[in-house]
Design a protein around this motif. Structure first.
Motif, mmCIF file in Angstrom:
data_model
loop_
_atom_site.group_PDB
_atom_site.id
_atom_site.type_symbol
_atom_site.label_atom_id
_atom_site.label_comp_id
_atom_site.label_asym_id
_atom_site.label_seq_id
_atom_site.Cartn_x
_atom_site.Cartn_y
_atom_site.Cartn_z
ATOM 1 N N VAL A 14 -2.008 12.561 -10.327
ATOM 2 C CA VAL A 14 -3.177 12.832 -9.490
ATOM 3 C C VAL A 14 -3.780 14.170 -9.877
ATOM 4 C CG1 VAL A 14 -1.791 13.878 -7.636
ATOM 5 C CG2 VAL A 14 -4.056 12.942 -7.113
ATOM 6 N N GLN B 4 -6.670 9.709 -8.262
ATOM 7 C CA GLN B 4 -5.389 9.144 -8.667
ATOM 8 C C GLN B 4 -5.528 8.450 -10.017
ATOM 9 O OE1 GLN B 4 -4.897 6.922 -4.875
ATOM 10 N NE2 GLN B 4 -2.958 8.037 -4.683
ATOM 11 N N GLY C 44 -4.490 5.615 -12.209
ATOM 12 C CA GLY C 44 -3.869 4.298 -12.159
ATOM 13 C C GLY C 44 -3.020 3.969 -13.366
ATOM 14 N N GLY D 8 -0.690 4.505 -10.154
ATOM 15 C CA GLY D 8 -1.200 5.412 -9.133
ATOM 16 C C GLY D 8 -0.252 5.575 -7.958
ATOM 17 N N GLY D 9 1.012 5.189 -8.152
ATOM 18 C CA GLY D 9 1.996 5.233 -7.078
ATOM 19 C C GLY D 9 2.213 6.640 -6.537
ATOM 20 N N VAL D 10 2.454 6.720 -5.224
ATOM 21 C CA VAL D 10 2.633 8.002 -4.548
ATOM 22 C C VAL D 10 4.113 8.353 -4.459
ATOM 23 C CG1 VAL D 10 2.260 9.310 -2.427
ATOM 24 C CG2 VAL D 10 0.546 7.652 -3.200
ATOM 25 N N HIS E 144 3.216 13.998 -5.896
ATOM 26 C CA HIS E 144 1.879 13.403 -5.817
ATOM 27 C C HIS E 144 1.329 13.561 -4.397
ATOM 28 C CE1 HIS E 144 -0.875 9.964 -7.222
ATOM 29 N NE2 HIS E 144 -1.200 10.131 -5.945
ATOM 30 N N GLU F 38 -6.794 5.053 -6.356
ATOM 31 C CA GLU F 38 -6.340 3.933 -7.190
ATOM 32 C C GLU F 38 -4.815 3.946 -7.147
ATOM 33 O OE1 GLU F 38 -6.599 1.869 -11.609
ATOM 34 O OE2 GLU F 38 -7.598 3.782 -11.273
ATOM 35 N N SER F 39 -4.249 3.058 -6.349
ATOM 36 C CA SER F 39 -2.811 3.141 -6.118
ATOM 37 C C SER F 39 -2.255 1.816 -5.610
ATOM 38 C CB SER F 39 -2.511 4.245 -5.093
ATOM 39 O OG SER F 39 -1.144 4.278 -4.759
ATOM 40 N N ARG G 48 5.782 4.745 -4.679
ATOM 41 C CA ARG G 48 6.660 4.418 -5.805
ATOM 42 C C ARG G 48 8.022 3.973 -5.284
ATOM 43 N NH1 ARG G 48 5.815 10.146 -8.838
ATOM 44 N NH2 ARG G 48 3.556 9.964 -9.106
ATOM 45 N N CYS H 161 -6.374 -0.491 -4.192
ATOM 46 C CA CYS H 161 -5.867 0.496 -3.240
ATOM 47 C C CYS H 161 -5.012 -0.257 -2.225
ATOM 48 C CB CYS H 161 -7.022 1.223 -2.565
ATOM 49 S SG CYS H 161 -6.515 2.542 -1.435
ATOM 50 N N MET I 135 -1.514 3.859 0.545
ATOM 51 C CA MET I 135 -2.852 4.380 0.261
ATOM 52 C C MET I 135 -3.940 3.498 0.866
ATOM 53 S SD MET I 135 -2.591 7.295 -1.038
ATOM 54 C CE MET I 135 -4.368 7.474 -1.217
#
Length: 292
Positions: free
Chosen positions: A50, A67, A69, A74-76, A80, A104-105, A109, A147, A151
């Motif tokens: 990000v 974010q 991708g 784009g995992g949080v 992040h 974009e996620s 994660r 998304c 997110m």
């Protein structure tokens, strides 16, 4: 015309914002990476997927996050999420005209599990604090990964959502639904089904986004500029209106799940006469059809 979906996070920032105005905080040169991925032997990114910073948009001061991708969808994760929270908390102190989130996620994660879930909850809390302070939060959704997950919830907490017709927004991603309930419930490989139920046109018709645009960076820029002054106060009346919208949607569909294409049935219930043609219509043709 430059495709928003095909751009990387930093390409979107360069094209969306005023030329040369983006100043990044914690750029890749700082090498702030996830400790969890390293422990698992998973490749990391020096920005943890990000980019955050300040910039101007049509001359207005904005804080922005984008974010990436291409990195883990784009995992949080913990870092992040912390970058997003830090951006939002700084916005409370410095009060920019708006905060932009180029989302974009796929959600949290799986590698970071609880740490990622906690991070998303902190992002939501910080975002609502920013809104309560009268600073609009504008979410732009048009990336190839959509998304989803946490997110998706964050996006719906914002003041204003802009989507392209190729963008997707939902709580659970198609693959997650299929894995949990089987392909008979939702075939994630059925692209037409995925876009009918999570795509920008559907979200526009059901009132889940505030602007529907073409897959074009310039169109996103224009929509973001138009939304700069559109703060939506967090009031009881606004919450009740949202609940009423969801209640109408819930009761619009027949109880029999086999009655036909659920998206088309919902569109008809919302007043779209020729609902079967929606997937084939242009963005310009779909915009006037929204009745909510």
């Amino acid at each position: 015309m430059i495709s928003f979906a095909e751009c990387s996070a930093r390409e979107r920032l360069a094209l969306l914002l005023d030329a040369g105005s983006f100043h990044e905080w914690l750029p890749p040169s700082e090498r702030v990476t996830s400790p969890h991925l390293a422990q698992l032997g998973v490749p990391s990114a020096f920005d943890d997927g990000v980019a955050i910073g300040r910039a101007t948009l049509a001359g207005h001061s904005v804080f922005v996050a984008a974010q990436e991708g291409a990195f883990m969808g784009g995992g949080v994760g913990e870092v992040h999420g912390a970058k997003l929270v830090g951006l939002l908390r700084r916005a409370l102190r410095e009060r920019p005209t708006a905060v932009l989130l180029l989302a974009e996620s796929g959600g949290v994660r799986l590698h970071e599990a609880n740490a990622g879930l906690i991070a998303v909850s902190e992002v939501m809390r910080a975002l609502l604090d920013v809104r309560a302070a009268g600073i609009p939060v504008i979410v732009l959704i048009g990336g190839a990964n959509g998304c989803f997950g946490g997110m998706g919830i964050v996006a719906r907490c914002a003041d204003h959502i802009v989507m392209s017709d190729v963008g997707r927004l939902a709580m659970s991603g198609p693959e997650v639904i299929e894995a949990s309930h089987g392909v008979e419930e939702f075939d994630a490989r059925d692209r037409a089904l995925v876009w009918r139920t999570t795509g920008g046109k559907h979200r526009w018709l059901t009132g889940d986004c505030d602007a529907l645009v073409e897959d074009d960076v310039a169109a996103f820029r224009a929509a973001a500029i138009a939304a700069l002054g559109k703060s939506a106060p967090l009031t009881l009346a606004a919450l009740e209106a949202e609940h009423a919208l969801l209640s109408r949607r819930l009761h619009a569909l027949p109880e029999d799940d086999s009655a036909g294409d659920q998206s088309e049935l919902l569109w008809r219930a919302l007043g779209v006469i020729d609902a079967a043609q929606i997937p084939e219509l242009s963005v310009a043709a779909v915009r006037p059809l929204r009745a909510v």
